[in-house]
Design a protein around this motif. Structure first.
Motif: not given
Length: 688
Positions: A487-489, A500-504, A479-484
């Motif tokens: 965010s990038l979109d 933050v996405r690197a840690f996901m 779910e976190a990756l989906y919203y990340a």
């Protein structure tokens, strides 16, 4: 309570029992109580205010203080122990609340109890019961009438479809060619928004979300679909001399139909009355319930001095922008407003905000006294102003008394239940100052409902960043990756999302090399980023690549000193290990001492016991380390990172001990148990 109908008395008793069941839980507040009794926060607020004339947080505090009085009278516990037992993390705040409730400090409770005249109390109770019987009969008769009228009205309206009461205030337009009037028109928009945010029965979209449409060619139905609202307020106007001309209209989103419109031409001295009329007219047209307390809040006049108000609006127009230069430029306007009206609470609070923003993250805080003074003045002149409570929260946060700050932020939300800024403050508070992953996610989700499609793609990107960060901290990786990605979109250049996405991605891949490589890529885009520097050092530390860790940590420490920042002190034990490993033993000891000082005297987070366990494990005091780790194993709502990076060199001396492994297993099991419980709750609410 006998003048309350029996059905509602049962409800109040249920609330009190629920509060008593969570008496020692300092985190049990308005949201938790609402969830426990199966009500929305806003409905609970309205019902308690109607029945008891109290806010929900006041009721919770009252029940806690009543229990405190019992303990002080009947037990051997001292004031600090009682404070802890009834859910006050800060003893000083407990003493303050107790004195306000009973008129004397808790230390005098037992002595006063011994002096009470019990005979007089019995006589008073007998008289009181007779009065209650009469009042109760009258209340029942009134209730029967109310029920009958409600039944008749409900029957007449039974075919009507209930439409969610949600509204956005679109940017007001300046009708004047004089661009210096813009701050005043913005101020009228802001006051309209603020008044509507005080109504608990109305969902109000934040200013940032509406600002996107200032010059938009989109039609109302298109904007409504993007913002997910059913009503809009539009306005335009100008100020000529001491005359204000304002055109305002309320629009039904689905049809683009005008429901109400008014042309105002008033003297400047009537500006506050006009603002009150606008809010009341809008609420009336869309059938929003305004409680007496909410109406009183809306009816408040911030100042009788129009020149002071004019200066205040100029200052506010700058502070909203948010950068330090603008905050510095706002200060003279607020000072002038206060000079013209010494009782202008909102101006005092806003001046405290400006000073707080200037001191934020600085190692040498220059404005502590100014924040304290202005916050206290704001509370003195208007203790029911949300901004007064926010200013008081900031005074506590400046001193790292985060437990003392929390009640003020919660009270601010009660006064402005639809304020995106207060919700975002609470979200940030639970993310960074008093970490609580469940609370952080709750407010991040609530905030996104009021901040959808903000003023530009960049801001929307940050809103989704906030949510994905809250999700990953509670273990929701996909779910976190989906919203990340969302965010990038909106902004592929967002400097924090890929970080933050690197840690996901590490949570899925468990590959240190890839994680470090991604972080270095992000750091090279901006080599002033201290947050990424220390993370590269930390990942290298977990890899036990101490030479590389030393390289990045050294850069981090040098830049932190040069910029006079007071950040990441809780990471200094790891940095100390690295410096010790490369032979810089004196520097390592200095860092370790700073870490211990911070942990003992400044760390009020849920991680304090874990941080002490780390220290004692590294210094060879293994039994102390295990004692603190055992205590931490009972803590809730900690971040996913703690168990994701679970081979910490600081624990090397005790990691083979069976009791360490058992405690660490309990910690991990507790995290995933809380994760599953939270997942169920979020799915039931349709949030996952």
């Amino acid at each position: 309570m006998s003048d309350i109908p029996a059905r509602d008395q049962k409800f109040i008793e249920q609330l009190r029992e629920t509060i008593e069941q969570h008496m020692s839980d300092e985190q049990f507040g308005v949201s938790e109580l609402a969830e426990a009794v199966g009500m929305s926060r806003s409905n609970l607020l309205r019902k308690i205010k109607k029945l008891l004339g109290l806010s929900v947080s006041q009721l919770i505090r009252q029940v806690r203080l009543e229990r405190a009085m019992e303990l002080l009278k009947d037990s051997e516990l001292n004031v600090s122990e009682v404070s802890f037992e009834v859910g006050f993390a800060s003893t000083s705040y407990f003493v303050k609340c107790f004195r306000e409730q009973y008129g004397y400090p808790p230390g005098e409770a037992q002595e006063r109890f011994q002096q009470e005249n019990t005979v007089a109390s019995v006589e008073l109770l007998t008289v009181s019961n007779r009065k209650r019987l009469i009042i109760g009969l009258v209340a029942l008769a009134l209730l029967a009438c109310v029920v009958f009228l409600f039944w008749k009205l409900s029957d007449a309206d039974q075919d009507l479809t209930e439409v969610e009461k949600s509204i956005a205030v679109l940017p007001f337009k300046n009708d004047s060619s004089d661009t210096t009037n813009v701050y005043f028109i913005n101020g009228l928009m802001e006051s309209t928004l603020n008044n509507l945010q005080k109504i608990g029965d109305l969902r109000v979209i934040s200013r940032t979300s509406s600002e996107k449409y200032r010059n938009s060619p989109k039609l109302i139905p298109e904007i409504a679909e993007e913002l997910n609202v059913n009503y809009f307020v539009e306005g335009s106007g100008q100020k000529i001399g001491d005359r204000i001309m304002l055109n305002i209209q309320l629009i039904e989103a689905s049809t683009d139909k005008q429901l109400w419109a008014e042309q105002y031409e008033r003297k400047a001295e009537d500006v506050f009355k006009m603002q009150q009329e606008i809010a009341s007219s809008i609420a009336s047209r869309i059938k929003v319930l305004i409680t007496p307390d909410e109406r009183e809040q809306i009816g408040k006049v911030p100042t009788q001095n129009l020149i002071a108000y004019d200066n205040f609006l100029k200052g506010i127009d700058l502070v909203i922008v948010g950068d330090k230069q603008k905050n510095m430029a706002a200060i003279p306007y607020f000072k002038k407003a206060i000079e013209l009206d010494k009782t202008f609470a909102y101006a005092y609070a806003s001046l405290a905000f400006a000073y707080y923003n200037l001191d934020l993250f600085m190692a040498d805080r220059q404005y502590i006294d100014e924040i304290d003074y202005n916050a206290e003045q704001a509370m003195k002149y208007d203790p029911e102003l949300a901004e007064s409570h926010i200013a008081m929260a900031f005074t506590h946060m400046q001193r790292m008394d985060y437990a003392g700050a929390l009640p003020y932020l919660e009270q601010a939300l009660e006064y402005k239940p639809n304020s995106a800024s207060v919700i975002n403050l609470l979200s940030d508070f639970y993310a960074n100052y008093l970490p609580n992953t469940e609370k952080y996610l709750e407010y991040a989700l609530l905030g996104i409902q009021l901040n959808v499609n903000a003023n530009d793609s960049s801001t929307t990107s940050y809103i989704y960043l906030h949510l994905c960060n809250a999700l990953i901290q509670t273990g929701f990786v996909d779910e976190a990756l989906y919203y990340a990605d969302r965010s990038l979109d909106y902004n592929p250049q967002n400097p924090f999302t890929n970080y933050v996405r690197a840690f996901m991605l590490y949570a899925k891949e468990k590959d240190y090399e890839k994680l470090r490589s991604r972080l270095i890529t992000e750091w090279k885009k901006d080599t002033t980023r201290l947050d990424i520097l220390q993370e590269i050092g930390k990942v290298s530390y977990f890899m036990r690549d101490y030479e590389t860790a030393h390289e990045y940590y050294s850069l981090f420490l040098d830049m932190r000193d040069q910029m006079h920042l007071d950040i990441y002190r809780y990471e200094q034990a790891k940095i100390a290990v690295v410096f010790d490993e490369v032979g810089e033993h004196e520097k390592a000891q200095s860092l370790l001492k700073g870490y211990l000082d911070f942990t003992l005297y400044a760390d009020n987070s849920v991680y304090k016991e874990a941080n002490l366990a780390v220290y004692y494990a590294y210094t060879g005091e293994e039994e102390k380390a295990m004692e603190h780790l055992e205590t931490f194993s009972r803590v809730e709502n900690f971040q996913y990172w703690l168990i994701l990076f679970d081979h910490d060199p600081l624990f090397d001396s005790i990691s083979d001990r069976p009791e360490f492994q058992a405690a660490w297993t309990r910690i991990k099991n507790k995290f995933w148990s809380d994760h599953e419980r939270l997942k169920t709750q979020l799915r039931e609410k349709g949030l996952l």
